[in-house]
Write an enzyme that holds these catalytic residues in place. Structure first.
Site, mmCIF file in Angstrom:
data_model
loop_
_atom_site.group_PDB
_atom_site.id
_atom_site.type_symbol
_atom_site.label_atom_id
_atom_site.label_comp_id
_atom_site.label_asym_id
_atom_site.label_seq_id
_atom_site.Cartn_x
_atom_site.Cartn_y
_atom_site.Cartn_z
ATOM 1 N N ASP A 1 0.825 -1.204 0.000
ATOM 2 C CA ASP A 1 0.000 0.000 0.000
ATOM 3 C C ASP A 1 0.870 1.269 0.000
ATOM 4 O O ASP A 1 1.883 1.329 0.723
ATOM 5 C CB ASP A 1 -0.873 -0.030 1.270
ATOM 6 N N GLU B 1 2.122 -0.310 -4.750
ATOM 7 C CA GLU B 1 1.187 0.729 -5.181
ATOM 8 C C GLU B 1 1.970 2.024 -5.370
ATOM 9 O O GLU B 1 2.357 2.679 -4.402
ATOM 10 C CB GLU B 1 0.070 0.931 -4.152
HETATM 11 C C1 NOJ Z 1 -4.461 2.947 -0.979
HETATM 12 C C2 NOJ Z 1 -5.574 1.970 -0.829
HETATM 13 O O1 NOJ Z 1 -5.783 1.291 -2.041
HETATM 14 C C3 NOJ Z 1 -6.774 2.770 -0.378
HETATM 15 O O2 NOJ Z 1 -7.957 2.022 -0.434
HETATM 16 C C4 NOJ Z 1 -6.500 3.284 1.004
HETATM 17 O O3 NOJ Z 1 -7.570 4.113 1.416
HETATM 18 C C5 NOJ Z 1 -5.202 4.094 1.042
HETATM 19 N N1 NOJ Z 1 -4.136 3.478 0.311
HETATM 20 C C6 NOJ Z 1 -4.736 4.283 2.451
HETATM 21 O O4 NOJ Z 1 -4.239 3.092 2.967
#
Ligand code: NOJ
Length: 538
Positions: free
Chosen positions: A200, A270
């Site tokens: 993440d 990500e």
């Molecule tokens: C990215 C995640 O995909 C999202 O759903 C989340 O709210 C944020 N990061 C914070 O962790």
């Protein structure tokens, strides 16, 4: 190029709350996923990615973790997790879990200890700062979810940093104890048999050491985030150069497991950088950081053939030698592709996703061509919608429709699901589409089967086909004697495309042209896509 499962495997994203509810509380859970693994094996994906199922107060639906090494009772327990992994592995499906390093829940024992006093042992595990001498906030950083990134703590008289909700304080990865504790979390899940991590907000874990103000200036965003956040250049809160060392270290940890047992595990980050050079750095200089940074490139552009083709060409040019890109059409943070590209382009988009060079991520429900579901205001769940109206993500997170019955077989018909399902009876469910050989689901499954059998799609080269008519994006994938042309008509008008030689249609989005001979030219109906085999398959 060396073939690994993660250089071509199809990763199916499951939003854990929305796949299957085994215990009738209206929220999906781990056993509900295990119950549906036969479907995923039938569909033909290679791996599943589960969004967070860890203990959490659910302020951000699991991305606010209060215990990294336990399952939230809403979703089951560790035994249910082990059952899921064993059942998935038994069907040849790999299991990738979410890893949330940038922040914890404000109820995590680490943060509770950290906020207990200025001298707390874990004070430095998070970012605590005084107000500036003039009483203003420590710096100008903003929360992605709206408002400043600083929250005042009355008890200790300091602010703490939160890049997301105030319930998600940021961890300080410059503190080696934090790093070690979070690496230990990774080891815990690796020891339980997972096949990798989706990391993440991987770009945010290292901040500017002095927490300097971000400069203002036009960035690359286009209404993706809220206006003030987009007005800043996020050079100090995202993508600090020190972040690559963290992911190299993390990768070494994961690779050590691979060396131990010969299995291949995935680190998928990500990374939402629009700058492709910055994005490509996440592979690591020696391809020793992320196996794959997420490829969000297609999400940010119109579905005009010329634009799509340019995006793909630019990504292909940016991917380091020896690596491939990941590709994404949608996820739990984005509108569904059947809504953003339009329902008529849903299959063309799927054809693109599953024929590009690299490893695609398929968002649950997209195999049905499922659109966003309209959420009545009183049923809004995403806190982002509350903070910045219009930015809510609920519409793309609704339960998977398995049958045409009320509640779609996701949960019992008399239960109130956590988010409403789309209208029933329109063919937007698994059972109805399984029975229809020309449905989007049947198309996706046939395409996945073809992809699995095709060396050109798994590891072949990518080459743009020049001279395609307006509206058409066409490219070749070749490996040995196998040469495929993929032609996508993103426009509504019928057209024709010149091919270099004779061949046969392997698959078409309408599921009605397989085997059709093609001689020099291929006709394309509006919004139609075809794969043409140009030579004998090798
Ligand atoms: C990215 C995640 O995909 C999202 O759903 C989340 O709210 C944020 N990061 C914070 O962790």
């Amino acid at each position: 190029m060396t073939e690994h499962w993660w250089t071509h495997g199809v990763l199916y994203e499951i939003y854990t709350r929305s796949f299957g509810d085994s215990d009738g509380d209206g929220v999906g859970d781990l056993d509900g996923i295990t119950d549906r693994l036969d479907y995923l094996a039938w569909l033909g994906v290679d791996a599943i990615w589960l969004t967070p199922f860890y203990r959490s107060p659910m302020a951000d639906f699991g991305y606010d973790v209060s215990n990294h090494t336990d399952v939230d009772p809403l979703f089951g327990d560790l035994v249910a997790f082990d059952r899921l992994v064993a059942a998935a592995h038994g069907r040849g499906l790999r299991v990738v879990v979410d890893y949330v390093p940038n922040h914890t829940s404000d109820r995590h024992p680490w943060f509770v200890e950290s906020r207990s006093g200025r001298q707390a042992a874990k004070r430095d595990w998070y970012f605590w700062r005084d107000a500036r001498p003039d009483g203003s906030l420590p710096n100008n950083w903003l929360s992605l979810f709206g408002g400043p990134a600083w929250e005042w703590d009355d008890a200790t008289g300091q602010y703490y940093l939160h890049t997301f909700l105030k319930e998600q304080p940021d961890l300080n990865w410059r503190n080696s104890a934090v790093r070690e504790a979070m690496f230990e979390v990774a080891r815990f899940w690796l020891d339980r048999g997972v096949d990798g991590f989706r990391v993440d907000v991987a770009a945010a874990v290292m901040k500017d050491p002095e927490l300097r103000d971000n400069p203002y200036g036009e960035g690359p965003w286009r209404g993706q985030f809220w206006a003030e956040w987009e007005a800043q250049q996020h050079i100090h809160d995202f993508g600090h150069p020190d972040v690559f060392d963290v992911w190299r270290e993390f990768r070494a940890l994961v690779d050590a497991y691979d060396r131990e047992d010969g299995r291949e595990r995935l680190v998928l980050g990500e990374v939402s950088s629009h700058d492709l050079t910055a994005w490509a750095r996440f592979y690591g200089q020696r391809l020793d950081a992320m196996h794959l940074p997420f490829g969000f490139h297609l999400l940010r552009h119109d579905w005009e053939s010329a634009t799509v083709g340019e995006v793909v060409d630019r990504v292909e040019a940016a991917v380091p030698a020896g690596a491939v890109s990941n590709w994404v059409l949608g996820n739990h943070d984005q509108p569904r592709v059947a809504s953003s590209a339009g329902p008529e382009r849903a299959r063309v988009a799927m054809l693109l996703l599953l024929t590009l060079r690299g490893a695609p991520t398929l968002y649950y429900g997209d195999e049905l061509g499922m659109p966003n579901v309209e959420i009545p205001p009183e049923r809004t769940r995403d806190p982002w919608e509350g903070n910045v109206p219009g930015f809510g993500r609920d519409a793309a997170r609704t339960p998977m429709p398995w049958t045409p019955e009320p509640n779609g077989g996701f949960t019992a018909p008399d239960v109130d699901p956590w988010l409403p399902l789309g209208p029933a009876g329109l063919g937007m469910d698994v059972a109805t589409q399984q029975a229809d050989p020309r449905s989007t689901l049947s198309f996706t499954r046939a395409l996945l089967a073809f992809r699995r059998a095709s060396a050109a799609l798994r590891r072949g080269t990518y080459e743009r086909l020049p001279g395609a008519p307006s509206g058409v994006f066409a490219f070749c994938r070749s490996e040995g004697a196998e040469r495929l042309v993929v032609a996508l008509n993103t426009a509504g008008d019928a057209t024709e495309l010149d091919l270099r030689g004779p061949g046969r249609v392997v698959l078409s989005t309408g599921m009605d042209r397989s085997g059709e001979p093609v001689n020099g030219r291929v006709r394309l109906a509006g919004y139609e896509g075809v794969v043409v085999g140009e030579a004998t398959r090798g």
